[in-house]
Design an enzyme around this catalytic site. Sequence first.
Site, mmCIF file in Angstrom:
data_model
loop_
_atom_site.group_PDB
_atom_site.id
_atom_site.type_symbol
_atom_site.label_atom_id
_atom_site.label_comp_id
_atom_site.label_asym_id
_atom_site.label_seq_id
_atom_site.Cartn_x
_atom_site.Cartn_y
_atom_site.Cartn_z
ATOM 1 N N CYS A 77 0.810 -1.217 0.000
ATOM 2 C CA CYS A 77 0.000 0.000 0.000
ATOM 3 C C CYS A 77 0.847 1.272 0.000
ATOM 4 C CB CYS A 77 -0.998 -0.041 1.146
ATOM 5 S SG CYS A 77 -2.537 0.768 0.690
ATOM 6 N N HIS A 112 -4.016 -5.292 0.249
ATOM 7 C CA HIS A 112 -3.590 -5.807 1.551
ATOM 8 C C HIS A 112 -3.643 -7.331 1.625
ATOM 9 C CE1 HIS A 112 -3.081 -2.003 3.799
ATOM 10 N NE2 HIS A 112 -3.850 -1.552 2.825
ATOM 11 N N GLU A 127 -2.507 -9.161 3.833
ATOM 12 C CA GLU A 127 -2.709 -9.603 5.216
ATOM 13 C C GLU A 127 -4.188 -9.598 5.587
ATOM 14 O OE1 GLU A 127 -1.973 -6.609 4.400
ATOM 15 O OE2 GLU A 127 -3.216 -5.313 5.641
HETATM 16 N N1 LIG Z 1 -3.356 1.745 3.411
HETATM 17 C C1 LIG Z 1 -2.376 2.556 2.947
HETATM 18 O O1 LIG Z 1 -1.172 2.280 3.113
HETATM 19 C C2 LIG Z 1 -2.826 3.860 2.294
HETATM 20 C C3 LIG Z 1 -1.735 4.496 1.459
HETATM 21 C C4 LIG Z 1 -1.997 5.968 1.182
HETATM 22 N N2 LIG Z 1 -2.084 6.735 2.410
HETATM 23 C C5 LIG Z 1 -3.299 6.118 0.388
HETATM 24 O O2 LIG Z 1 -4.296 6.574 0.931
HETATM 25 O O3 LIG Z 1 -3.335 5.749 -0.779
#
Ligand SMILES: NC(=O)CC[C@H](N)C(=O)O
Length: 382
Positions: free
Chosen positions: A272, A356, A358
């Site tokens: 992410c 994600h 996880e």
């Molecule tokens: N879950 C995250 O790592 C979000 C990554 C980044 N802050 C976004 O909003 O795209």
Amino acid sequence: MPQKPTACLALADGTVFHGHGFGAVGEVVAELVFNTAMTGYQEIMTDPSYASQIVTFTFPHIGNTGVTEQDDESADPVAAGIVVKWDPTEPSNWRASADLVDWMARRGRIGIGGIDTRRLTRAIRQQGAPHVVLAHDPQGDFDIAAMVAKARGWKGIVGLDLAKEVSCRQSYRWTEGMWSWPGSFGQPDGKAPLRVVAVDYGAKRNILRSLAQSGAEVTVLPATATAEEVLAHNPEGIFLSNGPGDPAATGEYAVPMIRELLDRDLPIFGICLGHQMLALALGADTVKMNHGHHGANHPVKDVETGKVEITSMNHGFAVDAQTLPEGVIETHVSLFDGSNCGLRVAGKPVFSVQYHPEASPGPQDSAHLFERFTEAMRSRRG
Ligand SMILES: NC(=O)CC[C@H](N)C(=O)O
């Protein structure tokens, strides 16, 4: 006599929703997003990536299983507040250690119930993630004009480095500017655990747990760690975590550090925000999305194998695939909107995904990516 509204949600465009307040009393300004997951409200609320965001749940039954503190994704709820259709009920769950409303009150988080979340979600999809002010006052005294003005005046998340605010708030064994994820599950082949350094930009606990379960011994360093501090732990692999805020803002200090690590030819895995910063370090750009992807049913296609997995997502920025340089391969795309969801560097054990693996909450289709990372480290041991 209808109950007087005790909570108010004011959008920057002047739209106002009144409802029933619960949790902490007070007021907060944030970006409003919606999450379509049907389970995992506690994991979502404690995901550090939601800093400066209020989450509208499209699923109406929020709070019905209470909270179980051991399921927190970080030491505190980080989402600034929540918007729900039906007020939380008494929990019906033998594992619950508290009910959601008390937990939110104790942890300083505001909730508003009785909201037409379908109408609100449609507005977010059509007009983009708005800046809002959410207020809870048992007396029902709200200065609507001031709330709308405050929402209008808020600068928002673009340009905001929030990773530093949430990094290493995991309250695990914190010693001397680092902490280690308690214990490792060892390696399937019984060999010594793989030494991983995780740079914590707001890491979810289940990511660290997943790394440990796949054979790593995880040392966690703060978002501002230097390449020298990372390498001092003699890592066999480096993990770049999820986190809140604008990747380009955090990247101002994180990208030069990641570039130094890329020169060391070590296995690197990013999730992410980690994916976005790796892309920035490789020379690509990131862009702010209209309303982001926040849910547990996002189909992602591996463009090299054609395999589709259902994934958990929570992001409001994306990597602009058109800017990926030579040698950086787009590996995954969203089947909802074609946006970039993964990359790898040709000839190097370096890869990252926007979603994600996880879960926590969500599907576990992509859990195998942790094995791909530890396999890259194992294969270098010979
Ligand atoms: N879950 C995250 O790592 C979000 C990554 C980044 N802050 C976004 O909003 O795209």
